[in-house]
Structure formats: C-alpha cells, structure tokens
Design an enzyme around this catalytic site. Structure first.
Site, mmCIF file in Angstrom:
data_model
loop_
_atom_site.group_PDB
_atom_site.id
_atom_site.type_symbol
_atom_site.label_atom_id
_atom_site.label_comp_id
_atom_site.label_asym_id
_atom_site.label_seq_id
_atom_site.Cartn_x
_atom_site.Cartn_y
_atom_site.Cartn_z
ATOM 1 N N GLU A 92 34.940 80.100 18.464
ATOM 2 C CA GLU A 92 33.761 79.290 18.189
ATOM 3 C C GLU A 92 33.602 78.234 19.284
ATOM 4 O O GLU A 92 34.532 77.463 19.524
ATOM 5 C CB GLU A 92 33.904 78.620 16.815
ATOM 6 C CG GLU A 92 33.982 79.634 15.679
ATOM 7 C CD GLU A 92 34.579 79.070 14.399
ATOM 8 O OE1 GLU A 92 34.805 77.848 14.316
ATOM 9 O OE2 GLU A 92 34.834 79.865 13.472
ATOM 10 N N GLU B 202 36.438 82.758 10.879
ATOM 11 C CA GLU B 202 37.794 82.870 11.408
ATOM 12 C C GLU B 202 38.457 84.202 11.073
ATOM 13 O O GLU B 202 39.218 84.741 11.885
ATOM 14 C CB GLU B 202 38.653 81.703 10.916
ATOM 15 C CG GLU B 202 38.341 80.366 11.590
ATOM 16 C CD GLU B 202 37.084 79.690 11.059
ATOM 17 O OE1 GLU B 202 36.553 80.159 10.027
ATOM 18 O OE2 GLU B 202 36.629 78.705 11.660
ATOM 19 N N PHE C 197 40.005 74.240 14.833
ATOM 20 C CA PHE C 197 40.863 73.136 14.397
ATOM 21 C C PHE C 197 41.949 73.701 13.480
ATOM 22 O O PHE C 197 41.772 74.753 12.855
ATOM 23 C CB PHE C 197 40.059 72.074 13.653
ATOM 24 C CG PHE C 197 39.105 71.302 14.509
ATOM 25 C CD1 PHE C 197 39.558 70.324 15.376
ATOM 26 C CD2 PHE C 197 37.745 71.548 14.448
ATOM 27 C CE1 PHE C 197 38.669 69.607 16.170
ATOM 28 C CE2 PHE C 197 36.846 70.829 15.233
ATOM 29 C CZ PHE C 197 37.311 69.852 16.103
ATOM 30 N N HIS D 92 41.701 68.469 10.176
ATOM 31 C CA HIS D 92 41.809 68.650 11.625
ATOM 32 C C HIS D 92 43.211 68.346 12.144
ATOM 33 O O HIS D 92 43.420 68.356 13.344
ATOM 34 C CB HIS D 92 40.806 67.748 12.360
ATOM 35 C CG HIS D 92 39.378 68.167 12.230
ATOM 36 N ND1 HIS D 92 38.744 68.276 11.017
ATOM 37 C CD2 HIS D 92 38.452 68.504 13.159
ATOM 38 C CE1 HIS D 92 37.477 68.650 11.220
ATOM 39 N NE2 HIS D 92 37.279 68.796 12.508
HETATM 40 C C1 TPP Z 1 36.071 77.048 8.461
HETATM 41 C C2 TPP Z 1 35.640 76.130 9.548
HETATM 42 N N1 TPP Z 1 35.631 76.572 10.809
HETATM 43 C C3 TPP Z 1 35.281 75.757 11.809
HETATM 44 C C4 TPP Z 1 34.938 74.463 11.564
HETATM 45 C C5 TPP Z 1 34.579 73.523 12.725
HETATM 46 N N2 TPP Z 1 33.171 73.192 12.659
HETATM 47 C C6 TPP Z 1 32.740 72.059 12.065
HETATM 48 S S1 TPP Z 1 31.088 71.991 11.986
HETATM 49 C C7 TPP Z 1 30.915 73.461 12.799
HETATM 50 C C8 TPP Z 1 29.560 74.007 13.045
HETATM 51 C C9 TPP Z 1 28.771 74.083 11.783
HETATM 52 O O1 TPP Z 1 27.476 74.503 12.046
HETATM 53 P P1 TPP Z 1 26.442 74.669 10.877
HETATM 54 O O2 TPP Z 1 27.050 75.492 9.783
HETATM 55 O O3 TPP Z 1 25.201 75.184 11.464
HETATM 56 O O4 TPP Z 1 26.242 73.226 10.272
HETATM 57 P P2 TPP Z 1 25.673 71.941 11.023
HETATM 58 O O5 TPP Z 1 26.819 71.147 11.482
HETATM 59 O O6 TPP Z 1 24.793 72.403 12.113
HETATM 60 O O7 TPP Z 1 24.886 71.186 9.980
HETATM 61 C C10 TPP Z 1 32.156 73.983 13.113
HETATM 62 C C11 TPP Z 1 32.358 75.252 13.832
HETATM 63 C C12 TPP Z 1 34.966 74.033 10.231
HETATM 64 N N3 TPP Z 1 34.659 72.773 9.886
HETATM 65 N N4 TPP Z 1 35.319 74.881 9.252
#
Ligand code: TPP
Ligand code: TPP
Ligand code: MG
Ligand code: MG
Lengths: 359, 325, 325, 359
Positions: free
Chosen positions: C29, C60, C83, C129
């Site tokens: 990601e 994941e 993370f 994290h």
């Molecule tokens: C299971 C998981 N994988 C990765 C992350 C890291 N992460 C936090 S926000 C994000 C992007 C989220 O995008 P979206 O679902 O479009 O929500 P937005 O933040 O745009 O509102 C990622 C990859 C996470 N929090 N949880």
C-alpha cells in the site's frame, strides 16, 4: 434520480437436461463429436473414480474424501478449456479438471490417504494442489495472474471456489484486485447449492453468484454447470479474454452436490430427498450421453466398453495407491526449507531415532 | 447420572447457558440443523430455535468480528470455528479488538464472547484440521485461552468461559471428543478459570501439560508409577494466563519439570512455562526443564501424524531424562 | 561512502535487488509514487517503473496471498505491510500457505517471498502503529523471522531475505528507522540468516535482544561497563529459527542471561530463549534467567508508551538482579 | 442468452455546488430552515475544530491527526439522521457525526493526543470509538445490528468506511452477512477519491462504490456527499428501512479529501493542485451557506457571529484537553480484564515502582 451504473447477468446454456440443444450454432469444439466423446469419457472416468474412492473410505482404506458426484461437467469443462501453461488453483474436488491436466487418480488417493506425495502430481508442475482453507487460493491465482501479466506471458490463472466460499473476504479481495490490475484470471464459482449444511439462501441474499463480479468491476456470467458444452465454451471465452489482456471474468456454474459433502458428512440430516432426486434427473452425464446418442456419436456398446475400461483403469490406479508405502519420517523435515536450520536437523535426528525405537 | 463424552459435555454446557441466560447465542458454520461437524451443538437449534443457534455465512473473520459487535451490545455470543486450521482469519479481530476493547475504552465497552474451536490432531483428519495453535492466542494481551481435557472440566470450564465478562478462546481437543466418558452432573457449576488442575500427585517429577496431551502424560505417569516414580501431573486448563503458583509449588517439591505439548516446540506455550519456572524456581530445579513437544513442522498429513505427535514413549523418555540428572 | 539511516539502507537493499534480479518486485500500500509512509520505497517506482514497484489495493491478506502466488510462479515479491498492527490479516496466508507450500508439495513449489513490516513503538504513533508481533510469526513452522537493528545489518539481512528461496517475515523497528546513521557500502553483500551477531563482548553476563531494544541493551551494557561489569550483547537478528549455538556458548562463559524485548512477555520470543538455555545450559547458569520485556497489555496510546517500553533503567536493573545472585 | 439478474445504481442530490436546488420537493427536515441552520452550524464547528487540531499538531501539542476537511456534509448528515439509540461505528475522521451525537471536541483531541480516556466519550455509551484497522468495524456493526434484530429493538447500526477500505475482505463479508440476515444496518462509504496516495482508479475497477452492494444482494445508492440535504435524506431513508426490518443499504457518499491524509502525510507527493482546487470549489459548506442565504435564513452577520462562537467553543475544548494530565500508569493494567489475573497484578506493581523511581 439519475442512474449512474447498470449491470446485467446473462445465463448460458446449450444442452438442456434432456440433452436437447437450446442454442445454435454450437461452439467450434462442440462441432467435433470426437472432442465431445473425449470429454464424456473423462466425465465417466471421474465418476467411476468417485464411486471407488468412496468405497475405499468406507472400508477404511482412505481418509475423509470429498466427492465430485454431479460436478463432472463443470470440472471437465474447466480442464478441457485450459492450456497446459495456464495455472490451476482448485479447491478440493475438481478431479475432472485435474485428470484432464494430467494428474493421476492414484495421486488424488494419496492426498486423501494422508500422504503429501499426492501433491507431487503428474499435472503441470506449476499447478497448485488442493486447497482446503476456503477461498485462500483465490489470492494465489491473482498472484500468478499478476506474474503472467508482468512477464507478458500469454497465460491465465484459473481458480475455483464453492458457493459457500463466496462469503469469504479473500474471494472479494482477489476479485477486486483482479479488476484493478486487469489480471488474466478466470474465477469460477461452483454453485452446488450447499456449503455442507448451509443452503445458498442462508449464505447470501444474492439472486446469482455471478453478480458478485459487479463488486470487482468486471463481467460475471452464469452458466449451466451441468452442461459441459456451455461450461467449456464459457471458459474458453473467458480464457481468451484473459490471455489477450482484456481482464478477468467470474463464472458461476450452476450444479448440485449430489453426494454428501464429504464421506464424514451425512446430508440426510439437513436436506430432503426430493431435491436430490430432482438434481439426479438434471445431472451432467445423462444429457451429454443422450446428445451424443442423438447425433450417433455414441451407443450402448461403446458405453459398456467405456464402463469396463474406466473400471480397469481405476483399479490399476487403486493398486498403485495401495502399493505406495508409508512415507519416510524424514520427509516431514526435508522440505521445510531449502536450507534446513540447525534446530530442524536436531529434530529430524530425534524423529528418526524415535521411529527406529518405537515405529 | 449420564456418562458423557467430552463433546456431549460441551453441548450440555451450552444448553445450560442458553436455557438460563437469554443473552447467550451460539453461532458458527453448520452449528444449526447439522449440529456442528463434530456435533458439539447437536440438537441446540431444534431446542432453542434459529435465533439462539445460528448458522453463519462461511467467513471466520466475520464470525469473530460479529461476535465482538454483539458482545459489546450486551449479548454473550458463543462462536464456533469449524476446524483448527481455519481460525487464523479471526486473529486480526481477536488481537486488535476483542483483546483490547475493554482497555482502550477504559471499561466503557467490553467483550463477553467465547470463540470455541477444535484443536489438535490424532484423528486422521484431512489437511488443516489438526493444528494446535494455542500459543498464537496466548501471546495476545486481553485474551484468555482455555483447553479442557476431560468431560467434567470441559463442562465446568465452558460455563466459566461463557459467564466470564471477557473474551475466551476455548480450544477443544478433538482427539478427546469421544473417548473417556465421565459422569457429568448438569448442575450449572462452573470451574474456576486461571487455575491449574492437579490430576495426580507425586513427589519425584512435575509434568505439566494441557489439552489432549494430558492423556499421554497421565499414561506416562502411570507407567512410571509401576517403577516407583511419583509423577505430579498438572493440567494447565487455562493456558493463558497461566496459574504459576500451582506449578511453582509443585516444582519446589519435586525439583524436576517435564512439559508436554502437541504444538510445535518453537515459541510454544511450553517455552513460557519453562522460562518462568527457570526464572522463579531455578534453585529448586535438580535437572534441566524438559519439553516433549511436536516438531517445528506443520502437522503432516495423517500417514505421518503418529510420528509428529509426542507419544507416551517420548513422554516417558523425557521423564527419564530429567530423572537421570 | 554515504552515511545512511536504516530506512535508507532498506531502500538501498531493495534497489540493489530490483537492479540485479528481474524476478524481484516490490508491492504494498502506497509503496509507489508516495514511496511508502515511512519512505522505505522512496524513489523506487520512479527508478524501476510501475511494473516493478506496485501499489496494491488496501488489503493485507491479498498482499500476502498474491505474493505467495507470484512467488510460486518464480517471482520474488518483496511485500510491504504499512504499519505493524495491520499485519494480522496476513497470518492465515503465512501459516497456512507460505510456511507450508514447500513441504506439502515435497519441494515441487516454494515461496521465495519477503513480507516487510514496521515493528514496535517509541515514535508516538497512533493506535495500532506500534505493535511488536514477532512471536506470532516465530511460532509458524516454515517461516523465517528477521529483525535488523542497524543500517548495515538491515542492508545485509534484507538482501539475504530477498535471495532466500523461502518466506521471510522482515520486521523493521520504526524507532531505528532514522537514528544512528552508518556507512553502508552498496556492494550487494548479504549477511547470513539464522545467525546471531555478537555486538559487544563481555565475560560477566549475556544480554540477548533484537530489533529496537538492542539500542537500550547496548546503552545498559555501556553503563555497566563503567562499573567494571562486562556485558556480552547478542543481537538475535534472525528471531526464528534462533542460532542457539552462539547464545549457549556465551552463557557457558558468562553464566548469566538477561533477555530484553519490547513485545509482551507472555509467550514472547524471550520465553523460547530462556527455555532453551534453561534446558541446554542449566548447569552453566549461576543465576535465574531474567526477562526484561513489555507488559502483557496492548501497546498503550502514546502518553503511556514510555511506561510500557523497557527502559535502559529497567534493563540495568534486570542485569543487576542476575549479578546479585 | 437469457438475462437472469439486473441492477441499477442511482445518484441522489438536492443541492448543486452553487447551492441551487436540483430536485424538489425537499425532504421534510430540509423544509425547516432552523434545522438546516443547525446542521450548517455543526459543519462550521467541525471545520474550526479541524483547523485548530492541525495547528496543535504542527506545534507539537497533538499526535498525528486525521483531518475531516471537506467531509463535513457527509459526517454531519450521518449524525443528524441517526437517533441516539442507533449505534455508530466510525473509522477515524467522522467528527461531525460524533459531535452531533454528543462526543466533545476535547475527547477527540485526547484520542489523537495519545490518551485512551478520549474513548470514554460523552456520546452514546454504546457507540464504538475510532477504528484504525481499516474495515474491521464493519463486522462490529453487523454484530450490533444482529443483536438489535434478535432483541427486536428498533435500532440500526451505522458503519463508515473509506474508498480504500472497500478493498478489504471484511467490508464484503459484513455486507454479505447483512444481506443474508437482513440486518438493520446502514453501511456508508465515504468516497473521498484517495486512500492516502492511491487514487480510486488504482483501488478498484468499479465505476461506483455503491455497486459493491450488488455483491451483498441489497440496495446500493450513490449520493453527493458534499450535499448535506442529500446525505441526511438518504441516511434517513436507509435508517427507516433498517429499523422497519427491510434490511441493509450501502450508501456511497461522493466527496473529496481536501487535506493531507493525516498530518503525517504530504499529499503534494502524489496529486496535483488542480483537482484539489476544483474540490475546494465544490466543498460542502459553500453550497449550504449559499442556499441558506438565498432563502434568507442566513446572512453575513450571523456568519461572523458563528465564527466567533465556534472559535470560543473550540478554544474552551482545547483548554480542557491541555488541562488533562497524563493518565496514571496503572490505567494500562486496570481495564485489561474484569478480574485481573495474578501475572498482571505483579506487572502492575512493577510498573508503579518503575514510575516512582524513574518517572
Ligand atoms: C488494515 C489497515 N491497513 C492499512 C492501514 C493504514 N492506512 C490508514 S488510512 C489508509 C488509507 C485509507 O483510505 P480510505 O479507506 O479511502 O479512507 P480515507 O482515509 O481516505 O478517509 C491506510 C492504508 C490501516 N489503518 N488499516
Ligand atoms: C476457511 C475455511 N473454513 C471452513 C472450512 C470447513 N469447510 C470445508 S468445506 C466447507 C463448505 C464449503 O462449501 P462450498 O464453498 O459451497 O463448497 P462445496 O464443498 O459445496 O463444493 C466448509 C465450511 C474450510 N475448509 N475452510
Ligand atoms: Mg457448495
Ligand atoms: Mg479515501
């Protein structure tokens, strides 16, 4: 309110349960009676194998076994449409597809007989073997398809899952990724109406499972999974599409699990006789045999000969299976890593000593 | 009083709680009309209805996650994972949510759920049906891990697990499901969690085990008793958190410790037992702590299953080794 | 030669392999144009293109599972989990497939993949994290777990991990990403896996640690050196399987062992180290084995993070305890 | 070929970016200017809060913070449509919905300031707090909805996810289950076009995210997420449907993440200025303010007063946040279990001793 997206799911069939054509012209492969006979012979072989495997289990000569009774058209149709260089990611009952690809019946027996050597099978070396954790193999297929795409190889990955398996997150994740990457993948859902004791209506509110493709942003097709012409034709369509860079397809094959879920299951606990009887009338061998007879490509004598041949072939395979001794205890360790770490070297020695002392 | 197999005692415990606590629901794959593939929920849907005993779609992360949501809203879900090798999709929900919802909300929400799953090998099951994965859950803060080893303990511990206001992973040794029937009184009496059970007293060596391996361990103890060796056999029962008081007391008496488990050795729960004893009772130890365990390989298909599992002979040999020192 | 931070050394190792081995691909990601949220893949997509360095959908299990499929078809995927707390959806694929494909197919297929993920706390990151979850993977047969603790070791071990024909979980302590720069020669020289690194020699006590805690451990050793205490500091590096030869040799010399790790104590990797030493070197031990670890709670939000993590003071205290005996 | 299933996705909007009505009549709540003003005030408060939180982070007084800039209509629309007894399962930036439900701004600051006490918030006691592991909260919502259904309570569970989150298996699993059980649940996808650096087109091949509902076998609707009237109206429709036993709905709210992903992110690394500028022209406060002015429910003076009020209120909240001391070290242990096991009692004592000695 504005409509911003619209979708349709089509149903494909050539042969109805009575063996009558519902559509013309036939796809090219089906215009060759020899090819149809070849497929029919394989379907028959699988069925003989299936009966034999269940008998072995019932007599304590095989572990739990998952029957493919009723699924022969779907499985052989998949196998016949694929090329050797395509990669196959089965669940646990697609023997028809695997036999077509070179896997030997005794190798299947080895697997269900508790011997990993069944996985070192005679099919294409890159094919995955049986996958018991439901839906996890869809990711492997997506990964393989991505590898083919990146290497610019004209190959497709084909994965099979059951109706129950479509409830798993892994299923959707790989569909979505396949759409996003436009992967050369064909995803098959064998909708045999039951996931052990759970009927389709309890599994999902969807009218079709093909419509799950809408969530991946690509085409979903429903096919009569008991009609081998339709299955193979649809598979060839999807495989061509995949190999020529036009992305993935989800194919829902409508069939029925006529047997118990596995030999450890007793389906009378949860479903009525009527639907099973009905399914038996619609099963896949009847209709292709009828059609072949109608076009004079098959007759009673050939049928008798085939039955005898299949029995002989499967008997020989069973003998191969039974003649295979217990695997050496060392084989538990030898393939853990390319380079065995010290701790495993020690444990391996201990296990050998143990076996020598106590058997 | 009825003699029950362990799997029947488990059914009975769920039935008791379904009967006495309207917040309890049972859910999982095939737990309804089919009564579970091991028949642990046999007859429950027929007796309590489809709203108390529910088939779920085929999705383990969903089963765990939905249970957390239900539990936080005041229900007491008892969820079944069908076979031991299919519990891994629940790991995310268990470690990231079940085990931390109470502490991260400082007590505002909590998760009174039980995640039941079969555990271990020895029944010639297909691939992925014979895993021992208690160590994975034992390492998760906020999660209790319980493994019964007899019908009576299964009944009493499952009642305790369902009543406990926090999440419990309840791992049931399939190998014991149908052997060694016992009289189990259906009196709703729970057994204590976080407590070991001393199954046999002895002064020469302490044997610590849990789950199905209790069986081999007791057999080994009986064998050595014939030779005049007194083995104290301790069933961990709650695999996490461990009741070290009982273990340390025993080791102080015997000076010797053998740990027996079926899971792979590396970073198994046996390591924690050995490590803590070596920290807290090293001066009592008259011999190195011995672990008799599965090898660091996946449970093989069943032709080699017997070679993987610690046998009575291996346990006896382990005991002899610590006695020789 | 350039002085690199650990995260840069990691980027450099991936760049080296992308350059020299066409089978290598990087995926995860935000690893593309963004270069990863920790910038571990900074510039790689720009340099090697979108087909070698690929953003994935946010899933994941998919990342792990797709890597297995790619690896089995002859590629060498280096996958990033963003993370530490989001690695759990990979558990199913790692234990049920990555760790067993070679053995279940008796060598027909194998899985040369690396699953990279940040690890540990100490950087005031948001919830989920800052987890330390090496023990989960260490218990999985067929999986190697590697944790670097310096830029040079990160470079050499990551090269080794990528080249290794079997799956490696490579956990990178985020707390070390940007401190303690070192000169790292970009010579493509791998360091050995399955081998500990002795970072400091000493005759009085053996300190075993890994990942970020190497830092506190070395500081504690330096502190005690001022008092004339000789600490031997061993970096596990490959957390599973453990190179016990080096550890046992050291303990035989020093007679004392302190294990330091950030993960929760119960069933952590420290338990395996303590247990094996207590089995194989009990007669060398002049004091109980001491574990200085995180508590059995989830990593708290960052106001209490400092209280959770083993401090230099706690390590020193642990050392003093074993010296007193 | 027979069509066996067909689906359409509709788009709902009342207010265009210029504040002009695109549809009449307005839903009942929107016919009351007082109600619209109330919502507008909350949107303004959230925006002031957001600016302040970022400033706190930039000056080292707050940890990483996820801004809600641009999402105000979606969030406040969700909050305003829900009843207190409904249960809310947010991701990490839905402050607008939470404020409406009683969560206090300083509680949000506590969470991002590294203090669990932010989760003991003033909103409904059954609401879940922020969920960082993406998509996992969808299962909790499904479970809560199942609890409501089983207990015959007229309550609904509302879960929010991002566009990126729709790639996770958990997302689909809970949709499918909600369809199968006909759960009283409303699933919202906040499609703000980006998942950190990954644009929607790389995340999925789907034209709409609402169509993911097709895989769950229930209705999916797309709504202009910058139009608070449309959001609240669609939410009320879906909530009514849920509470009256007619099953779940998936709502895709189209909006845009105007800010960086979080304060730890730098969006200029991966996206151009133009699209952000364009999004700013379409952002949600402008249009509702224009509309309110058009109908004489708002004016410049009120606006100035509101700005001052919001600033004062947020300043007071910031003070509350700053005045909250470090949590006691014991709080790490005290809520681990209802009954603390011996090992944690020991560790708790050790941690207290540690703190006393070294701080
Ligand atoms: C299971 C998981 N994988 C990765 C992350 C890291 N992460 C936090 S926000 C994000 C992007 C989220 O995008 P979206 O679902 O479009 O929500 P937005 O933040 O745009 O509102 C990622 C990859 C996470 N929090 N949880
Ligand atoms: C992850 C996982 N969960 C549970 C099981 C146990 N199990 C084996 S087959 C099966 C039902 C599968 O039904 P379906 O997907 O419809 O395939 P079918 O067997 O009907 O072909 C279940 C629940 C499993 N193998 N894997
Ligand atoms: Mg099925
Ligand atoms: Mg987004």
């Amino acid at each position: 309110m504005k409509t911003v997206a619209a979708f349709e799911i089509k149903f494909r069939q050539y042969l109805d349960p009575q063996g009558k054509l519902t559509q013309k012209p036939l796809p090219r492969f089906a215009q060759d009676p020899g090819e149809l006979v070849k497929m029919y012979r394989m379907m028959s072989l699988v069925r003989v194998f299936d009966t034999k495997a269940i008998a072995l289990q019932r007599t304590g000569q095989l572990g739990t076994y998952a029957s493919s009774l009723g699924h022969e058209a779907t499985h052989v149709g998949i196998g016949a449409a694929m090329k050797p260089e395509d990669a196959f990611f089965p669940m646990y009952r697609e023997y028809g597809a695997q036999f077509w690809r070179g896997v030997q019946p005794h190798e299947v027996l080895l697997f269900w007989g508790g011997d990993e050597r069944g996985n070192v099978f005679s099919g294409p070396k890159h094919d995955f073997s049986w996958c018991v954790p439901i839906a996890t193999q869809y990711h492997h297929a997506a990964g393989a398809a991505l590898a083919f795409k990146l290497r610019r190889e004209k190959r497709a990955a084909v994965a099979v899952i059951g109706d129950g398996g479509t409830s798993q997150g892994d299923f959707y994740e790989s569909l979505n990724a396949a759409g996003a990457y436009q992967l050369p993948a064909v995803f098959v859902v064998t909708n045999n109406k039951w996931a052990i004791s759970v009927p389709l209506a309890a599994q999902t509110a969807c009218e079709t499972l093909a419509q799950k493709a809408v969530a991946g942003g690509f085409e979903g097709v429903q096919v009569d999974g008991n009609d081998i012409i339709a299955v193979r034709d649809t598979m060839e369509y999807a495989l061509d599409k995949a190999r020529s860079g036009k992305g993935p397809t989800l194919i829902e094959a409508l069939t029925y699990r006529i047997s118990d879920h596995t030999t450890a299951d007793d389906a009378t606990r949860y479903r009525g006789k009527d639907e099973v009887e009905d399914a038996k009338r619609k099963e896949p061998l009847i209709r292709i045999r009828k059609y072949l007879m109608d076009i004079d490509a098959w007759d009673q004598k050939k049928e008798e000969q085939l039955v005898a041949e299949c029995a002989a072939q499967i008997d020989a395979e069973v003998k191969l299976y039974k003649d295979t001794g217990k695997p050496p205890v060392t084989s538990m360790f030898d393939h853990m890593f390319a380079n065995l770490p010290e701790s495993l070297v020690e444990q391996r020695a201990a296990a050998i000593a143990e076996e020598e002392q106590h058997g | 009083m009825a003699k029950l197999a362990m799997v029947e005692a488990i059914t009975q415990a769920m039935a008791y709680e379904l009967e006495h606590d309207p917040a309890v629901v049972v859910l999982g794959e095939d737990v309804g009309i089919n009564g579970g593939v091991f028949r642990a929920t046999n007859g429950l849907q027929q007796r309590f209805g489809k709203e108390r005993v529910m088939d779920t779609p085929l999705a383990e992360a969903l089963i765990a996650g939905m249970s957390i949501g239900m539990a936080a809203m005041g229900m007491k879900p008892v969820a079944e994972i069908q076979f031991s090798g299919f519990i891994y999709p629940t790991v995310d929900q268990m470690i990231n949510h079940a085990g931390r919802l109470r502490t991260r909300t400082r007590g505002r929400l909590h998760v009174p759920m039980v995640l039941r799953a079969p555990s271990g090998g020895g029944i010639h099951a297909p691939e992925h049906h014979s895993e021992s994965n208690e160590a994975l859950f034992a390492h998760m803060p906020g999660i209790r891990v319980v493994m019964p080893s007899s019908p009576t303990r299964a009944y009493g511990l499952l009642l305790a697990a369902i009543r406990d206001p926090d999440p419990v992973v309840f791992l049931e040794p399939t190998r014991l499901y149908r052997i060694n029937k016992q009289e189990v009184e259906d009196n709703g009496q729970a057994l204590p969690l976080d407590t070991c059970f001393v199954l046999r007293e002895g002064g020469d060596v302490t044997l610590v085990s849990w789950g199905a391996m209790i069986h081999e361990t007791l057999q080994a103890a009986a064998k050595l008793a014939d030779e005049g060796v007194g083995c104290e056999v301790i069933d961990l029962a709650t695999v996490s958190p461990i009741d070290f008081e009982t273990i340390l007391e025993s080791v102080e008496k015997t000076g010797r410790l053998v740990i027996v488990h079926e899971a792979p050795r590396n970073c198994g729960v046996g390591a924690e037992v050995a490590a803590t004893v070596a920290e807290k009772a090293i001066y009592s130890l008259q011999a190195p702590v011995e672990r008799v365990t599965g090898y660091d390989v996946p449970m093989p298909l069943f032709k080699l299953e017997h070679d993987y599992m610690p046998s009575v002979e291996r346990v006896v040999k382990g005991i002899r080794r610590v006695l020789e020192n």
